[in-house]
Design an enzyme around this catalytic site. Structure first.
Site: not given
Length: 961
Positions: A380-381, A532, A673, A679
């Site tokens: 995971d990040k 943004f 995403r 996962k």
């Protein structure tokens, strides 16, 4: 897994008899609170007090190895098959089971203690007496009316799915950190129900008569459908509810204090529905050992049949087959399971006690060898790689750069800009109107001011016990100020400007207020904001300086966008630190974050190299689009792949095999995403398509499914929760500890277990070979060479300590293993324990067993007991010498083990006078014969080993030299 078990009786309407249904949560209607819902207790244990013993025994005997010894021990109750005392078979088996039960019990106790820590978290419950302390994760709370109370949360993890009713913030909203649920770093804005937010006090929530209608529990974390109705209003109020009004479990309140009412608990939680049930993981090494025992069992049957055939199947030959099966049963060593299990406990202890990776927890002590054979690392990040801690580390201004060690220079430039005597600080317009080049000081000042203004951060003031909120807001009290934003990146930028002297002290919809190092307040009017978006990848703001009237447009954004807008500078090409995981075969990063953030993190972590091409898989929604994009990707070579979760779902639906084939050839894959279930699906597909071992690393509740699906799951203790660490096989406190966990402990565990298993098999094959030679010499009689006591002693007190001391052996130092990751790659081929090495050890065992037995038969003098004395002593000395010749790095405990075993054998001779002639073993003749046999059995093998190392040295030999 952050699992919650329902403790209600099945005949009650707990969880709607297993069916998820819409529900109405009544507020102010105590007579209608009767429906039962799942308990919210966190329980990650595999067993309970009733299923522990049956479950452990079942998991032991469902495999061939242990089932074989159980049948072997039971056969001794049949008089025709009994070869010795019952303890000969039952004591070793009982010892194995006791060790296993103790190990499982320790793991369950540790798991229970970790669950208890989570279940002991205290929350504030709103009642008629005010706020009270309450344990929300309590195992006795089964009925829904136990949850109907309003819970107040402040900077806490949300314990259940709630509807947001009220907040203390003046703007009537709050921010939510959802990275533990969906992996996204951006904070989410949540709004309370408007009619409850308008109530004068929180206590008024207990007086109104209203209800919440909520849809049935489902897996979608990004949507919600419901209504809030207040019946005692005039007229009655009916509001629709959406995702903006929800507080899902496993998220964290990032700002202010909120009050919410629970709608879902237990297995109905969105976070729990996005996780899978934990599976009982069996290591690849254990499966390989199990396969080798089947081969040995086949050899056992063949040897038994040959012995009976040589007797010409005379008499009751079928009984003779069973007797020979029992006689040669040592071919499959029961001590193998004991040694391997005890070795795993030692490896787990070493991991926990390693001072260089403090806080590491081993939850699954049965699979430490898995860490040494990982082919695919999926990480995971959010939180895992970034730790959710954003720090401004470097400021680049053209050809000038300021790092962490030179921020005092930036602070000095800002201070000088706002303390110039006799005139105001330089403005942008005055600087542009001059033909002279900007000074370094002015450039630094303008950059800091731009960062302090271009953002979406709002400072909020809270009471600190000394200063109340109103006074703190009026005087901009630093100790009471908290920054709120949709992203921790934004907060990090504003915190940095504060550290260098320019502080954001106030903001509303139309203005921004900054404080200079001298205490002056700078007022700016917000004329326009360009928020943004994922399409533009940048944000902008137009402000007017009220002191000068100057209007300025500030913009910031992702490097891929800004590189084409700003003037070119070489610093736009980022500097990277080499990341150790680049040396593994393959790294996949799975994150719920946006594409640009995931790609940037992959570059900084060097999962994608600086010069490596990146193929960004375009968004696809149909089969045709997926086909075209896959064809385009097929033409790329040696490039990293970046793909979104939506496109991944389409590819896996229509072209699963083709996509996985192409993806597995990539040096790195970044999936952004992606949902938690995706996962786990990716991990499962990798296992099925490649047959290689996978390791999944994560820190949040959204990583639990991936961690449990992988062959080896590693959880990083996050700041917002321990769901991942509780569900993982191994838990670390920092991501960087993963390197030592894999390359040092994983590598050592695998190599040590391989050596240990082969030595135990060798030890048993030696004595079985001697039995076969003895039986063949004496007309193929099914008579045991040694009594059961000697056999047990040989496998335990006489040779166990030296053989088991191999768990301390290592071929290279830890620093070398970390410095040269290529050493780890050698293990992926499985060479330490393969059919080739197994066959070599079988041949060695047959050679040594034959030399010892034939030597004893040739050299014994007059009595049969001399054969026993010579052969048994030679057998023990051979084993001790073989261990000594195998050890690569001596440990003081190894020397103690060798001397202790030899001393135990010498001391026990006093009690073995029935089997060994005490007078004979004290003669020089005995010592000479034993020495000759031992040297002949070991010396040729040592010479061959020396020659092999000289002409075909192992990969680590140059490093150790």
């Amino acid at each position: 897994m952050d699992s919650r078990k329902c403790l209600c009786c099945p005949w009650l309407r707990c969880c709607g008899n297993g069916e998820f249904r819409p529900r109405t949560v009544w507020l102010g209607h105590p007579e209608k609170r009767e429906q039962r819902y799942p308990s919210n207790v966190v329980d990650n244990q595999k067993y309970n007090i009733f299923t522990f013993l049956p479950g452990v025994l079942f998991n032991q005997f469902k495999y061939f190895f242990n089932l074989y010894f159980l049948l072997l021990a039971c056969s001794q109750f049949v008089p025709e098959l009994r070869l010795g005392a019952l303890y000969t078979y039952w004591v070793p088996l009982g010892f194995v089971l006791i060790i296993t039960i103790i190990r499982e019990a320790v793991e369950e106790i540790r798991c229970s203690m970790r669950d208890k820590e989570v279940n002991s978290q205290i929350y504030s419950k709103l009642s008629t007496r005010g706020y009270e302390a309450a344990f929300f994760h309590s195992n006795y709370q089964c009925t829904f009316h136990s949850y109907i109370h309003y819970f107040s949360l402040q900077n806490q993890r949300v314990p259940a799915d709630m509807i947001f009713l009220r907040t203390s913030e003046r703007n009537g909203s709050c921010f939510l950190r959802t990275d533990q649920l969906d992996g996204e770093t951006d904070w989410k804005l949540r709004l309370p129900v408007s009619c409850t937010q308008r109530l004068p006090t929180a206590g008024d929530l207990l007086q109104i008569r209203s209800y919440v209608y909520a849809e049935e529990p489902n897996i979608d974390i990004h949507s919600f459908v419901g209504t809030f109705t207040r019946e005692d209003g005039d007229p009655p109020v009916n509001e629709s509810l959406s995702i903006e009004n929800t507080l899902w479990a496993s998220t964290v309140i990032a700002s202010g204090t909120i009050v919410g009412v629970v709608i879902y608990t237990g297995k109905e939680l969105r976070s729990v529905m996005n996780t899978s049930n934990p599976r009982n993981k069996i290591g690849l090494f254990d499966l390989e050992v199990n396969c080798l025992t089947k081969i040995l069992f086949g050899a056992l049957i063949v040897v038994s049949l040959v012995m009976v055939a040589l007797q010409h199947f005379a008499g009751r030959w079928y009984l003779q087959i069973f007797r020979f099966l029992l006689l040669f049963s040592n071919i499959i060593p029961i001590s193998l399971r004991v040694n391997l299990d005890m070795g795993k406990m030692v490896y787990s202890w070493m991991i926990r006690k390693d001072s260089k990776i403090p806080g590491t927890v081993v939850k699954a002590s049965t699979i430490p060898e898995q860490l040494g054979r990982i082919s695919y690392l999926l990480t995971d990040k959010t939180g895992t790689l970034t730790q959710n801690e954003m720090v401004f580390r470097r400021l680049h201004l053209g050809t000038v750069a300021y790092g962490m060690d030179s921020m005092d220079e930036v602070q000095s430039h800002v201070f000088s800009a706002y303390t110039q005597p006799l005139h105001e600080p330089p403005t942008t317009r005055s600087l542009l109107s001059t033909k002279v080049r900007k000074t370094i000081s002015s450039r630094v000042h303008e950059a800091v001011k731009a960062i302090a203004l271009c953002h979406n951060v709002t400072p909020v003031y809270e009471s600190n016990g000394v200063t109340d909120q109103a006074e703190a807001e009026q005087h901009y009290e630093d100790s009471c100020r908290v920054y709120q934003a949709s992203s921790p990146d934004e907060v990090a930028l504003v915190q940095w400007t504060e550290s260098v002297g320019l502080t954001l002290v106030g903001r509303d919809l139309s203005s921004v207020h900054l404080r200079t190092p001298g205490g002056q307040i700078l007022n700016f009017t917000i004329l326009q904001i360009f928020p943004f978006t994922y399409e533009s990848k940048r944000m902008g703001i137009i402000v007017r300086d009220e002191s000068t009237g100057e209007i300025t447009f500030y913009m910031k954004g992702a490097d891929v966008v800004m590189a084409g807008i700003v003037q070119y500078n070489d610093w736009l090409e980022e500097e990277y630190n080499i990341f150790f995981l680049f040396f593994l075969p393959k790294v996949w990063m799975l994150t719920g974050d946006k594409l640009e953030t995931a790609t940037c993190t992959a570059k900084n972590a060097h999962i994608v190299t600086r010069t490596q091409d990146i193929h960004i898989f375009r968004p696809v929604t149909t089969r045709g689009e997926a086909h075209l994009e896959l064809n385009a990707f097929r033409r790329k070579h040696d490039c990293a792949l970046v793909i979104s979760g939506d496109s991944l779902e389409v590819c896996l639906k229509f072209y699963e095999y083709e996509f996985m084939e192409l993806a597995c050839q990539c040096p790195a894959v970044i999936c952004c995403r992606v949902a938690p279930t995706q996962k786990a699906q990716i991990v499962r597909l990798l296992q099925e398509r490649t047959g290689k071992l996978t390791c999944a690393v994560g820190d949040g509740g959204n990583d639990v499914s991936m961690i449990q699906e992988a062959d080896c799951g590693v959880g990083v203790e996050g700041k917002e929760g321990k769901q991942a660490s509780l569900a993982a096989d191994f838990s670390v406190t920092q991501f960087k500890h993963l390197g030592r966990l894999l390359m040092v402990h994983g590598r050592n565990s695998y190599k040590r277990s391989a050596a240990l298993s082969q030595f135990v098999i060798h030890r048993s094959l030696c004595i079985s070979t001697m039995q076969a030679v003895f039986s063949s010499v004496f007309y193929f009689a099914s008579v045991p060479l040694y009594q059961g006591f000697l056999i047990i002693g040989y496998s335990t007190i006489y040779t166990m300590f030296p053989v088991f001391s191999l768990v301390l052996d290592k071929d290279v130092k830890s620093e070398v293993a970390m410095l040269y990751p290529e050493l780890y790659k050698d293990l992926l081929k499985g060479r330490p324990l393969s059919f080739k090495t197994f066959l070599i050890w079988v041949l060695i065992s047959i050679y040594q067993g034959s030399i010892i037995m034939y030597g004893a038969l040739l050299l014994f003098e007059s009595e049969f007991v001399h054969i026993v004395a010579i052969s048994f002593t030679s057998l023990i000395l051979t084993e001790l010498l073989m261990v000594a010749l195998t050890i690569q790095t001596w440990h003081w405990l190894m020397i103690v083990a060798e001397l202790l075993s030899l001393a135990c054998y010498i001391a026990s001779l006093v009690f073995l006078h029935e089997f060994i002639d005490i007078y004979f073993i004290t003669t020089l003749s005995f010592l000479w014969k034993v020495t000759v046999i031992t040297l002949i059995s070991c010396l040729p093998l040592y010479i061959l080993k020396y020659l092999r190392r000289k002409f075909s040295p192992p990969s680590y030999s140059k490093l150790t030299s």
